[in-house]
Scaffold this motif. Structure first.
Motif, PDB file in Angstrom:
ATOM      1  N   GLY A 133       0.710  -1.586  -0.160  1.00  0.00           N
ATOM      2  CA  GLY A 133      -0.174   0.208  -0.232  1.00  0.00           C
ATOM      3  C   GLY A 133       0.698   1.082   0.441  1.00  0.00           C
ATOM      4  N   ASN A 134       0.318   2.381  -0.641  1.00  0.00           N
ATOM      5  CA  ASN A 134       0.737   3.177  -0.231  1.00  0.00           C
ATOM      6  C   ASN A 134      -0.343   4.472   0.510  1.00  0.00           C
ATOM      7  OD1 ASN A 134      -0.152   4.711  -2.583  1.00  0.00           O
ATOM      8  ND2 ASN A 134       1.239   2.499  -3.768  1.00  0.00           N
ATOM      9  N   VAL A 135       0.067   6.213   0.996  1.00  0.00           N
ATOM     10  CA  VAL A 135      -0.605   7.024   0.709  1.00  0.00           C
ATOM     11  C   VAL A 135      -0.148   8.215   0.543  1.00  0.00           C
ATOM     12  CG1 VAL A 135       0.425   7.636   2.813  1.00  0.00           C
ATOM     13  CG2 VAL A 135      -2.161   8.020   2.277  1.00  0.00           C
ATOM     14  N   GLN A 136      -0.734   8.841  -0.704  1.00  0.00           N
ATOM     15  CA  GLN A 136      -0.781  10.903  -1.112  1.00  0.00           C
ATOM     16  C   GLN A 136      -0.878  11.380  -0.459  1.00  0.00           C
ATOM     17  OE1 GLN A 136      -0.484  11.136  -5.064  1.00  0.00           O
ATOM     18  NE2 GLN A 136      -2.171   9.516  -5.901  1.00  0.00           N
ATOM     19  N   LEU A 137      -0.796  12.766  -0.333  1.00  0.00           N
ATOM     20  CA  LEU A 137      -1.455  14.098  -0.402  1.00  0.00           C
ATOM     21  C   LEU A 137      -1.799  14.570  -1.328  1.00  0.00           C
ATOM     22  CD1 LEU A 137      -1.563  16.488   2.438  1.00  0.00           C
ATOM     23  CD2 LEU A 137      -0.017  17.490   1.620  1.00  0.00           C
ATOM     24  N   LEU A 138      -3.542  14.736  -1.247  1.00  0.00           N
ATOM     25  CA  LEU A 138      -3.883  15.164  -2.625  1.00  0.00           C
ATOM     26  C   LEU A 138      -4.297  16.687  -2.082  1.00  0.00           C
ATOM     27  CD1 LEU A 138      -7.217  13.140  -2.832  1.00  0.00           C
ATOM     28  CD2 LEU A 138      -5.169  12.772  -3.954  1.00  0.00           C
ATOM     29  N   GLU A 139      -4.377  17.348  -0.768  1.00  0.00           N
ATOM     30  CA  GLU A 139      -4.719  18.219  -1.284  1.00  0.00           C
ATOM     31  C   GLU A 139      -4.411  18.820   0.732  1.00  0.00           C
ATOM     32  OE1 GLU A 139      -8.452  20.706  -0.998  1.00  0.00           O
ATOM     33  OE2 GLU A 139      -9.514  19.001  -1.759  1.00  0.00           O
ATOM     34  N   LEU A 140      -4.233  20.242   1.101  1.00  0.00           N
ATOM     35  CA  LEU A 140      -4.087  20.640   2.171  1.00  0.00           C
ATOM     36  C   LEU A 140      -5.337  21.811   2.267  1.00  0.00           C
ATOM     37  CD1 LEU A 140      -2.843  20.831   5.035  1.00  0.00           C
ATOM     38  CD2 LEU A 140      -1.016  22.295   4.069  1.00  0.00           C
ATOM     39  N   THR A 141      -6.253  21.553   2.755  1.00  0.00           N
ATOM     40  CA  THR A 141      -6.980  22.536   2.989  1.00  0.00           C
ATOM     41  C   THR A 141      -6.808  23.921   3.851  1.00  0.00           C
ATOM     42  OG1 THR A 141      -8.079  22.099   5.014  1.00  0.00           O
ATOM     43  CG2 THR A 141      -9.183  21.036   2.704  1.00  0.00           C
ATOM     44  N   GLU A 142      -7.876  24.931   3.322  1.00  0.00           N
ATOM     45  CA  GLU A 142      -6.934  26.154   4.150  1.00  0.00           C
ATOM     46  C   GLU A 142      -7.239  26.199   6.001  1.00  0.00           C
ATOM     47  OE1 GLU A 142      -9.247  29.148   3.229  1.00  0.00           O
ATOM     48  OE2 GLU A 142      -9.003  29.127   0.583  1.00  0.00           O
ATOM     49  N   ASP A 143      -8.129  24.766   6.167  1.00  0.00           N
ATOM     50  CA  ASP A 143      -8.038  25.101   7.418  1.00  0.00           C
ATOM     51  C   ASP A 143      -7.006  24.171   7.851  1.00  0.00           C
ATOM     52  OD1 ASP A 143      -9.911  23.489   6.712  1.00  0.00           O
ATOM     53  OD2 ASP A 143     -11.553  23.743   8.002  1.00  0.00           O
ATOM     54  N   ASN A 144      -6.112  23.362   6.982  1.00  0.00           N
ATOM     55  CA  ASN A 144      -4.808  22.468   7.884  1.00  0.00           C
ATOM     56  C   ASN A 144      -5.548  21.180   8.159  1.00  0.00           C
ATOM     57  OD1 ASN A 144      -2.877  24.545   6.934  1.00  0.00           O
ATOM     58  ND2 ASN A 144      -2.293  25.290   9.497  1.00  0.00           N
TER      59      ASN A 144
END
Length: 197
Positions: A133-144
């Motif tokens: 498996g693996n995991v990746q960051l799709l986005e960081l929202t404005e409220d972190n």
């Protein structure tokens, strides 16, 4: 005149000059940036960029017969980059080598996004790799809030909630206290490659 950050070989400059001369816009150059920088999924990109359409923070470099804008936040990932053009029977291919594009930059002024990626790729993914498996960051929202996507053996896995809560979320929140939360955006109804079904 700023010394160009990226070395564009003579053959690549000739190719780009020809390409840009065929556009129906007067002062058009290229814009170079890295998507998902500092991760194993980093991709170097180039797009047409008419004068005036560059973004704030972009750095302008002059080449023979055209100019290139380099995205400000991509600059450090494009050090030592080389763009080359090799002719072949199909016309030719533009190649982009940027050895620092996939290296996490964990300097004192690294952004929260860069630090999240560093933890994901240096600590979390090596553990998930044991289960394919693996995991990746799709986005960081404005409220972190970090929005993550699991792949490989984690997608559709019946214990992904445990992995997310006990492993990934705990590790990220402990190391990066400015994060306000973690959200999983993976479609876990797809179970073909799941490690536990």
């Amino acid at each position: 005149m700023t010394e160009p950050l990226i070395r564009i070989t003579d053959s690549a400059q000739e190719y780009l000059r020809d390409l840009l001369s065929r556009q129906d816009q007067g002062d058009i150059g290229v814009r170079i940036f890295v998507e998902r920088p500092g991760t194993p999924h980093a991709e170097c990109c180039m797009a047409y960029c008419p004068e005036g359409e560059q973004e704030e923070g972009d750095e302008r470099y002059q080449y023979e017969g055209f100019h290139a804008f380099v995205e400000g936040k991509s600059v450090r990932y494009l050090e030592d980059a080389v763009i080359d053009f090799k002719k072949d029977s199909m016309g030719g291919q533009l190649t982009f080598r940027a050895p620092k594009s996939r290296v996490p930059d964990i300097s004192a002024d690294a952004t929260l996004e860069e630090r999240i990626n560093y933890v994901l790729y240096s600590e979390i993914n090596p553990n998930l790799a044991a289960h394919g498996g693996n995991v990746q960051l799709l986005e960081l929202t404005e409220d972190n809030v970090a929005v993550l996507e699991f792949g490989g053996g984690c997608q559709g896995c019946s214990v992904v909630d445990v992995t997310l809560k006990d492993g990934v979320e705990r590790t990220l929140m402990e190391q990066l206290p400015e994060l306000t939360g973690i959200r999983d955006k993976t479609d876990h109804s797809v179970t073909e490659n799941a490690y536990y079904q």
